[in-house]
Design an enzyme around this catalytic site. Structure first.
Site, mmCIF file in Angstrom:
data_model
loop_
_atom_site.group_PDB
_atom_site.id
_atom_site.type_symbol
_atom_site.label_atom_id
_atom_site.label_comp_id
_atom_site.label_asym_id
_atom_site.label_seq_id
_atom_site.Cartn_x
_atom_site.Cartn_y
_atom_site.Cartn_z
ATOM 1 N N ARG A 194 0.828 -1.206 0.000
ATOM 2 C CA ARG A 194 0.000 0.000 0.000
ATOM 3 C C ARG A 194 0.866 1.260 0.000
ATOM 4 O O ARG A 194 2.031 1.235 0.359
ATOM 5 C CB ARG A 194 -0.917 0.024 1.225
ATOM 6 N N LYS A 339 -8.485 -2.234 1.600
ATOM 7 C CA LYS A 339 -8.220 -1.387 2.756
ATOM 8 C C LYS A 339 -8.873 -0.011 2.584
ATOM 9 O O LYS A 339 -9.215 0.642 3.560
ATOM 10 C CB LYS A 339 -6.725 -1.297 3.023
ATOM 11 N N HIS A 358 -9.525 -3.556 13.201
ATOM 12 C CA HIS A 358 -8.506 -4.131 12.325
ATOM 13 C C HIS A 358 -7.982 -5.376 13.019
ATOM 14 O O HIS A 358 -6.916 -5.372 13.644
ATOM 15 C CB HIS A 358 -7.380 -3.118 12.073
ATOM 16 N N SER A 376 0.222 -4.937 10.134
ATOM 17 C CA SER A 376 0.567 -5.874 9.074
ATOM 18 C C SER A 376 1.750 -6.764 9.470
ATOM 19 O O SER A 376 2.756 -6.270 9.984
ATOM 20 C CB SER A 376 0.911 -5.064 7.827
ATOM 21 N N LYS A 380 -2.289 -11.692 12.432
ATOM 22 C CA LYS A 380 -3.757 -11.749 12.447
ATOM 23 C C LYS A 380 -4.271 -12.924 11.611
ATOM 24 O O LYS A 380 -5.071 -13.740 12.072
ATOM 25 C CB LYS A 380 -4.377 -10.448 11.887
ATOM 26 N N THR A 381 -3.799 -12.989 10.368
ATOM 27 C CA THR A 381 -4.287 -14.032 9.460
ATOM 28 C C THR A 381 -3.815 -15.404 9.929
ATOM 29 O O THR A 381 -4.609 -16.354 10.024
ATOM 30 C CB THR A 381 -3.796 -13.756 8.023
ATOM 31 N N ASP A 395 -9.157 -10.272 9.035
ATOM 32 C CA ASP A 395 -8.598 -8.919 8.965
ATOM 33 C C ASP A 395 -9.506 -7.746 9.351
ATOM 34 O O ASP A 395 -9.039 -6.787 9.915
ATOM 35 C CB ASP A 395 -8.080 -8.696 7.542
ATOM 36 N N ARG A 460 1.431 -12.307 -1.566
ATOM 37 C CA ARG A 460 0.105 -12.448 -0.963
ATOM 38 C C ARG A 460 -0.756 -13.471 -1.680
ATOM 39 O O ARG A 460 -0.637 -13.664 -2.884
ATOM 40 C CB ARG A 460 -0.634 -11.106 -1.040
HETATM 41 N N1 LIG Z 1 5.365 -16.645 16.329
HETATM 42 C C1 LIG Z 1 4.706 -16.243 15.246
HETATM 43 N N2 LIG Z 1 3.419 -15.829 15.343
HETATM 44 C C2 LIG Z 1 2.748 -15.395 14.271
HETATM 45 N N3 LIG Z 1 3.271 -15.354 13.015
HETATM 46 C C3 LIG Z 1 4.536 -15.760 12.846
HETATM 47 C C4 LIG Z 1 5.303 -16.221 13.950
HETATM 48 N N4 LIG Z 1 6.529 -16.548 13.487
HETATM 49 C C5 LIG Z 1 6.523 -16.313 12.171
HETATM 50 N N5 LIG Z 1 5.333 -15.852 11.757
HETATM 51 C C6 LIG Z 1 5.005 -15.445 10.363
HETATM 52 O O1 LIG Z 1 4.674 -14.069 10.369
HETATM 53 C C7 LIG Z 1 3.712 -13.769 9.361
HETATM 54 C C8 LIG Z 1 2.471 -13.153 9.953
HETATM 55 O O2 LIG Z 1 1.725 -12.637 8.881
HETATM 56 P P1 LIG Z 1 0.143 -12.530 8.833
HETATM 57 O O3 LIG Z 1 -0.482 -13.569 9.679
HETATM 58 O O4 LIG Z 1 -0.255 -12.500 7.404
HETATM 59 O O5 LIG Z 1 -0.018 -11.091 9.480
HETATM 60 P P2 LIG Z 1 -1.221 -10.074 9.376
HETATM 61 O O6 LIG Z 1 -2.422 -10.826 8.945
HETATM 62 O O7 LIG Z 1 -1.335 -9.520 10.761
HETATM 63 O O8 LIG Z 1 -0.768 -9.055 8.385
HETATM 64 C C9 LIG Z 1 3.389 -15.092 8.691
HETATM 65 O O9 LIG Z 1 4.179 -15.188 7.547
HETATM 66 C C10 LIG Z 1 3.802 -16.115 9.763
HETATM 67 O O10 LIG Z 1 4.144 -17.367 9.218
HETATM 68 C C1 LIG Z 2 -3.782 -6.124 3.305
HETATM 69 C C2 LIG Z 2 -3.091 -5.575 4.220
HETATM 70 O O1 LIG Z 2 -3.249 -5.941 5.528
HETATM 71 P P1 LIG Z 2 -2.568 -6.991 6.499
HETATM 72 O O2 LIG Z 2 -1.099 -6.946 6.238
HETATM 73 O O3 LIG Z 2 -2.931 -6.468 7.836
HETATM 74 O O4 LIG Z 2 -3.108 -8.364 6.236
HETATM 75 C C3 LIG Z 2 -2.203 -4.467 3.889
HETATM 76 O O5 LIG Z 2 -1.655 -3.882 4.822
HETATM 77 O O6 LIG Z 2 -2.064 -4.116 2.693
HETATM 78 MN MN LIG Z 3 -3.673 -10.380 7.292
#
Ligand SMILES: Nc1ncnc2c1ncn2[C@@H]1O[C@H](COP(=O)(O)OP(=O)(O)O)[C@@H](O)[C@H]1O
Ligand SMILES: C=C(OP(=O)(O)O)C(=O)O
Ligand SMILES: [Mn+2]
Ligand SMILES: [Ca+2]
Length: 676
Positions: A194, A339, A358, A376, A380-381, A395, A460
């Site tokens: 973004r 977003k 969020h 980010s 979360k995911t 999200d 992604r």
């Molecule tokens: N201890 C941990 N807890 C959560 N995620 C972790 C951890 N260690 C590594 N990771 C990695 O960090 C990233 C977290 O990203 P994601 O879940 O997509 O974040 P968000 O959804 O908040 O943007 C993933 O690639 C995940 O595999």
């Molecule tokens: C899609 C997004 O959110 P997140 O990384 O929290 O999943 C982003 O920040 O572009």
């Molecule tokens: Mn996410």
């Protein structure tokens, strides 16, 4: 509620930096936003989380060559002369397209949203008998003719199916391929993340009062006229194309508070992305869709004019709340659409007493709901996708008097270093229908190499939520029991888990801390602390204190417990310690869900005053207290104080606000922060 004072509003006054005018005969290359931002704006002017460095490629072909890895030598080399010309069954395809396409140009060119396109069935130029399979589609026909651009026929591809969108992408969009698991791999161009510093919001009489402006705010002001200039540019661009994609879909699984959105875009990839990310209407719902509540004109391939007032780069993402429209110019990163709509929800929902979050959200067998807030990359995911629980969403959520509801119809997972072993549910969701952005794959086998960061670190996957086997559909649930704040602390001083008091929950929610390493290749050793109010300052529209007050009220009312979970470093900062292992974080999260952590023995940490458990099932006890995990206690202390100082400095701006009728609550919240 917070009192917005004039000071804050005015603080925005000098923050627009136009790029230096070029010398005659020396027109500069159009810079990508990130490059412009780095050179022209002071850190801290606007929210600064998760902008991604620009890709290394200078041309589309170079970008494309990053995406494909050379196959193993066993691949038979084809003699170029023996290759047949691209015979993609052109006749039937063209015929199929001709049947589907209709002009939308007049309605696109119209400045009046209300006179949007008429939906008709079938091609009015054609004689009756449309083949049955195609009768289900809806087609637009122009109803008015308002500008020259209406003379150009632009066809609309309306709510196409994933299969049709695959064909469109593969046939017409450079860099689109089917991977070995059936996903559609594609490139987002120069922008792979973004562009928060290019997100503008129209400031008019109403929004000047209502919205959060000034230092720290994500809402960079623009006027109505400039919005219309950009809108016209986007619409003219879209009209100049042979075809555009239109998606009519919903946001928010809470039907009473559902929003109808229309997305007009130029790429099949964007249409498929939104098909996955928004809620997909049933044929009946589509039939009676009516006028959308909000429309996006995504002309991301086309830049904004840098000499237009307010523009600071060739990218602009413009929101006009009064017109209920958003315009995207100069970025094809698909996350901008989802977003952007999330920002709109952050405006619309609080007006109805509904809090936008969020956060990810899931639910256990006993209907215990947990929220996962975080910036980010904090998890979360990953953590809301849990094989033992029902996924409500990864999200964006709403918390109303009826409970929680997902805003979206799909998930958008980071896939760097993804593996079946570590995250089976996400890995298995990457199949037909899933959009894979900016990943690298083997030219021949089309196997994705998730470790490869050649195009970007921010690779992604976007998939419909039902691709996760235990998705909770409809994506709604009762009031949350646990509110988990995720921070990926690359300083390595926050404990892996702490139980928070209500005041601490508010302190950390308002602070919205995470510290990441800004891209491994840049050789950056120092973690970059980011504070993003409400764990999503880039998307909030009102002052953060308003959302914080709503969260406090709801957590109190429904008895939710707050937790701070560090998904980042342990035993030392980035470069010294290591990231807390995902299985350990999962064990911690399980202990929160089960309630066992509520009854554990706790000790209090110095400086941050966090309550940490002495044991958690399945987690080595020595990592629970960061002080024990660090070998060099002196550097630990220094790092701890440094981070505490950053927290304190960040919080200062909030001290003049009130929650409730006096400043008592704010004082309590401040006292719940680190002692420095
Ligand atoms: N201890 C941990 N807890 C959560 N995620 C972790 C951890 N260690 C590594 N990771 C990695 O960090 C990233 C977290 O990203 P994601 O879940 O997509 O974040 P968000 O959804 O908040 O943007 C993933 O690639 C995940 O595999
Ligand atoms: C899609 C997004 O959110 P997140 O990384 O929290 O999943 C982003 O920040 O572009
Ligand atoms: Mn996410
Ligand atoms: Ca920020």
């Amino acid at each position: 509620m917070a009192t917005e004072n004039g000071e804050v509003n005015m603080a925005n006054g000098g923050s627009f930096t136009l790029t230096a005018p070029p010398r005659p005969g020396a027109l500069p290359r159009i810079q990508t936003t990130a490059a412009v931002n780095r050179s022209s704006s002071k850190a801290g002017d606007v929210c600064h989380d998760d902008s991604v460095p620009p890709v290394k490629a200078q041309t589309i072909d170079e970008l494309h060559s990053l995406q494909k890895k050379r196959s193993a030598p066993t691949t038979p080399k084809q003699d170029a002369s023996a290759q047949s010309p691209t015979t993609f069954s052109t006749i039937s395809e063209d015929e199929r397209l001709r049947l589907q396409l209709q002009s939308i140009s007049a309605s696109l060119a119209s400045l009046t949203r209300e006179t949007g396109p008429n939906v008709v069935k079938g091609d009015p130029k054609r004689k009756p008998e449309t083949p049955k399979a195609q009768q289900q589609h809806h087609y637009f026909t122009p109803t008015i003719s308002t500008s020259d651009s209406a003379l150009k026929l632009t066809h609309v591809l309306y709510n196409l199916s994933p299969a049709e969108l695959y064909e469109q992408a593969i046939k017409y969009e450079h860099g689109s391929f089917i991977t070995s698991s059936g996903a559609l791999a594609t490139l987002s161009g120069a922008k792979t993340g973004r562009s928060p510093k290019d997100k503008r919001v129209v400031k008019d009489e109403d929004t000047a009062e209502e919205l959060w402006w000034g230092k720290g705010s994500p809402n960079i002001e623009m006027d109505e006229h400039t919005f219309l200039v950009n809108r016209e540019r986007a619409v003219d661009y879209l009209n100049s194309l042979d075809k555009v994609f239109v998606n009519d879909q919903f946001l928010n699984w809470d039907k009473e508070n559902r929003i109808k959105v229309r997305i007009v875009s130029a790429r099949a990839y964007h249409s498929l992305f939104m098909h996955n990310m928004c809620i997909r209407p049933t044929p009946d719902e589509l039939e009676n869709f009516g006028t959308p509540d909000f429309t996006i004109y995504n002309a991301g391939q086309f830049p904004c004019n840098r000499y237009t007032h307010y523009m600071t780069s060739s990218t602009s993402i413009d929101i006009n709340l009064a017109r209920r429209e958003m315009v995207i110019l100069g970025t094809q990163y698909a996350g901008e659409m989802k977003k952007g709509l999330f920002s709109v929800m952050h405006y619309l929902m609080p007006k109805r007493g509904i809090l936008t979050l969020h956060s990810g959200c899931n639910m256990g067998k006993d209907c215990d709901v947990a929220l996962f807030f975080g910036l980010s990359g904090t998890g979360k995911t990953t953590l809301s996708t849990d094989h033992n629980r029902l996924l409500i969403g990864d999200d964006e959520h709403c918390w109303s008097d009826n409970g929680v509801s997902n805003i979206e119809g799909g998930c958008y997972a980071k896939c760097v270093d993804l593996s079946h072993e570590k995250e089976p549910d996400i890995f298995n969701a990457i199949k037909f229908g899933t959009v894979l952005e900016n990943v690298v794959f083997d030219e021949h086998t089309r196997e994705v190499d998730y470790v490869d960061r050649s195009v970007t670190e921010n690779t992604r996957a976007s998939y419909p939520i039902e691709y996760i086997p235990n998705a909770k559909i409809p994506c709604i649930g009762p009031h949350p029991k646990n509110v988990i704040l995720l921070a990926c602390d690359a300083f390595g001083v926050l404990p892996p888990v702490s139980k928070l008091s209500m005041a601490q929950t508010m302190y950390h929610f308002i602070s919205g801390y995470t510290a990441l390493v800004a891209g491994t290749e840049d050789g950056i050793k120092e973690p970059q602390a980011t504070f993003s109010a409400c764990f999503g300052a880039a998307f909030i529209m009102l002052h953060p204190i308003k959302y914080a007050a709503m969260l406090a009220e709801k957590m109190n009312k429904y008895g939710a417990v707050g937790w701070l979970v560090n998904t980042g470093w342990c035993g030392g900062r980035y470069g010294v310690g290591s990231r807390i292992k995902l299985p350990y974080t999962r064990k911690i999260i399980n202990a929160i869900h089960s309630g066992s952590l509520l009854n554990a023995d706790y000790t209090k940490t110095d400086v941050f005053g966090l309550n940490i458990p002495t044991t958690v099932d399945g987690v080595p006890a020595e990592i629970l207290n960061p002080k024990n995990a660090w070998e060099n206690k002196k550097i630990y202390e220094e790092t701890l104080w440094k981070l505490a100082g950053l927290f304190k400095q960040n919080f200062e701006v909030f001290l003049k606000y009130k929650i409730g009728s006096d400043s008592k609550l704010m004082q309590e919240i401040l006292a719940a922060g680190p002692d420095v």
